[in-house]
Design an enzyme around this catalytic site. Structure first.
Site, PDB file in Angstrom:
ATOM      1  N   HIS A 156      23.339  19.134  -2.975  1.00 58.28           N
ATOM      2  CA  HIS A 156      24.013  20.391  -2.645  1.00 58.28           C
ATOM      3  C   HIS A 156      25.530  20.207  -2.519  1.00 58.28           C
ATOM      4  O   HIS A 156      26.279  21.194  -2.447  1.00 58.28           O
ATOM      5  CB  HIS A 156      23.447  20.951  -1.332  1.00 58.28           C
ATOM      6  CG  HIS A 156      23.473  22.444  -1.256  1.00 58.28           C
ATOM      7  ND1 HIS A 156      24.286  23.228  -2.041  1.00 58.28           N
ATOM      8  CD2 HIS A 156      22.782  23.314  -0.470  1.00 58.28           C
ATOM      9  CE1 HIS A 156      24.099  24.500  -1.752  1.00 58.28           C
ATOM     10  NE2 HIS A 156      23.188  24.590  -0.793  1.00 58.28           N
ATOM     11  N   ASP A 168      25.247  24.266  -6.293  1.00 57.59           N
ATOM     12  CA  ASP A 168      24.902  25.360  -5.382  1.00 57.59           C
ATOM     13  C   ASP A 168      23.477  25.832  -5.646  1.00 57.59           C
ATOM     14  O   ASP A 168      22.909  25.572  -6.724  1.00 57.59           O
ATOM     15  CB  ASP A 168      25.876  26.532  -5.569  1.00 57.59           C
ATOM     16  CG  ASP A 168      27.294  26.172  -5.159  1.00 57.59           C
ATOM     17  OD1 ASP A 168      27.435  25.307  -4.259  1.00 57.59           O
ATOM     18  OD2 ASP A 168      28.250  26.730  -5.734  1.00 57.59           O
TER      19      ASP A 168
END
Length: 426
Positions: free
Chosen positions: A397, A401
């Site tokens: 992450h 995204d």
């Protein structure tokens, strides 16, 4: 003339290895290019071959030793007349020695003790005592050498002897104890673990797998997103063309080529999934080296398909087959294992229905395939049974995204549910 056997260059970023096993013993004759010793690195197992004909004169690094590039492993003598090491502790006597019989009295005593059922009961007496659960300590033997006869047991029964309350080993001659099955230890007694355990040194490959997987968990902000794909169209396409495909290309048409091509299509649209974090930089890669995870007896390895975007379906299938065979045979080279940008792991071949794959550092994403299973699904308002597969993408992450990860997986799903998208690159 003697020559040193040294650790060769092991590949990019690999500086040391472990001596797995010597294939020759000191004194063995070897031919040029014949394997002498196996070295195990954190990625592959490789063989060190003889540079010339000769005899192995000395082993410097034994099995299990950790050695660096250029270190001496042993010494190879030239020619076939090099000295051989003397065999260890196998000297034979000049004449065979006669085996002396055991003293007659000792042999007789041993035979008598065996035939008297553990040294205290006569056979009939033992059976009768077991049937009535009598305590051996409460019985007095009147037979030869104090042995307990059937009559002794019968008298004890008539006299109201108490049953055994707990197991009791009976001492034999010489102070050793013999367990009597009639009075064996309770089932609840703990069993010794020592003889049921095996301690094996962790291989360098296994240690590296453990370190890298833990590193991925500790350093990456790892998440997993799921979806499912209807495999009906893909299975129908494969069934229709697999015979013609095999006849033309000499290789079977599998599912992996479709998945590789689907991933490449999605990676082109979402470059962050094909990138990596390098310190404070993000490195976007405009090439597609797809790693395909392969389970082997030595552990999990990930050989790489180079420039997968330029390969045809047949080339993908051939390369995957070749890499899989090399992995199982332990013949992968360092070049086969380095430089991947994205990984596909197929747990479905082992029956996995759903999992959360762990990243393969420094890559930022990995696709997990799973078992194809028929399930009821709603299609155009009707419930139908379709061959379905769960897909999972684990991603870092820090660079990817949630929108990009989900979109990537949806693109893969669309390509698999309509294989024409892969062929048309849309």
């Amino acid at each position: 003339m003697s020559a040193d056997i040294v650790v060769p260059a092991l590949g990019e970023s690999v500086t040391e290895a472990t001596v797995a096993q010597w294939l020759k013993k000191v004194g063995d004759s070897v031919a040029r290019d014949e394997p002498l010793v196996e070295l195990e690195t954190d990625k592959v197992t490789l063989e060190v071959n003889a540079a010339e004909d000769g005899v192995l004169e000395e082993i410097v690094a034994d099995s299990g030793a950790t050695v660096e590039v250029g270190a001496r492993l042993g010494v190879l003598g030239s020619g076939s007349g090099a000295k051989k090491a003397a065999p260890k502790a196998e000297a034979k006597p000049a004449a065979p020695a006669k085996e002396e019989p055991a003293p007659k009295s000792a042999a007789k005593d041993e035979e008598t003790e065996d035939s008297s059922a553990d040294g205290i009961f006569m056979p009939a007496a033992r059976k009768l005592a077991e049937e009535h659960g009598l305590d051996a300590g409460a019985l007095k033997g009147t037979g030869k050498g104090g042995r307990i006869t059937k009559e002794d047991v019968q008298k004890a029964i008539e006299g109201g002897a108490k049953p055994a309350a707990a197991p009791s080993p009976t001492p034999a001659a010489g102070g050793t104890s013999i367990d009597i099955p009639a009075f064996s230890r309770p089932d609840s007694a703990p069993r010794p673990k020592k003889d049921r355990e095996e301690r094996v040194r962790m291989t360098k490959l296994r240690k590296t797998i453990a370190t890298r997987l833990k590193q991925a968990q500790n350093t990456a902000a790892m998440l997993t997103t799921f979806n499912e794909v209807d495999m009906s169209a893909l299975m129908a396409t494969r069934a229709e063309y697999k015979e013609g495909f095999e006849k033309k290309h000499g290789v079977k048409l599998g599912f992996m080529s479709f998945f590789v091509k689907a991933c490449v299509t999605a990676l082109k649209e979402l470059p962050a999934v094909n990138a990596e974090v390098d310190g404070d930089d993000l490195v976007y890669k405009n090439y597609y080296d797809i790693g395909v995870a392969v389970g082997t007896p030595q552990g999990l390895v990930v050989p790489v398909l180079r420039d997968a975007d330029t390969l045809s379906f047949a080339e993908v299938e051939k390369n995957i087959g070749d890499l899989g065979r090399k992995a199982r045979d332990g013949k992968l080279s360092m070049a086969d294992l380095t430089g991947g940008t994205f990984t596909i792991s197929n747990g479905g071949v082992y029956g996995s229905l759903m999992s959360m794959p762990i990243l393969n550092p420094p890559q930022s994403a990995i696709l997990g395939m799973h078992k194809i299973q028929e399930r009821p699904v709603v299609v155009d308002g009707k419930i139908e049974v379709r061959p379905m597969m769960y897909l999972a993408v684990s991603y870092d992450h820090r660079i990817i995204d949630g929108r990009e990860a989900v979109t990537f997986l949806v693109r893969v799903k669309e390509c698999l549910e309509d294989p024409r998208r892969v062929l048309l690159d849309i």
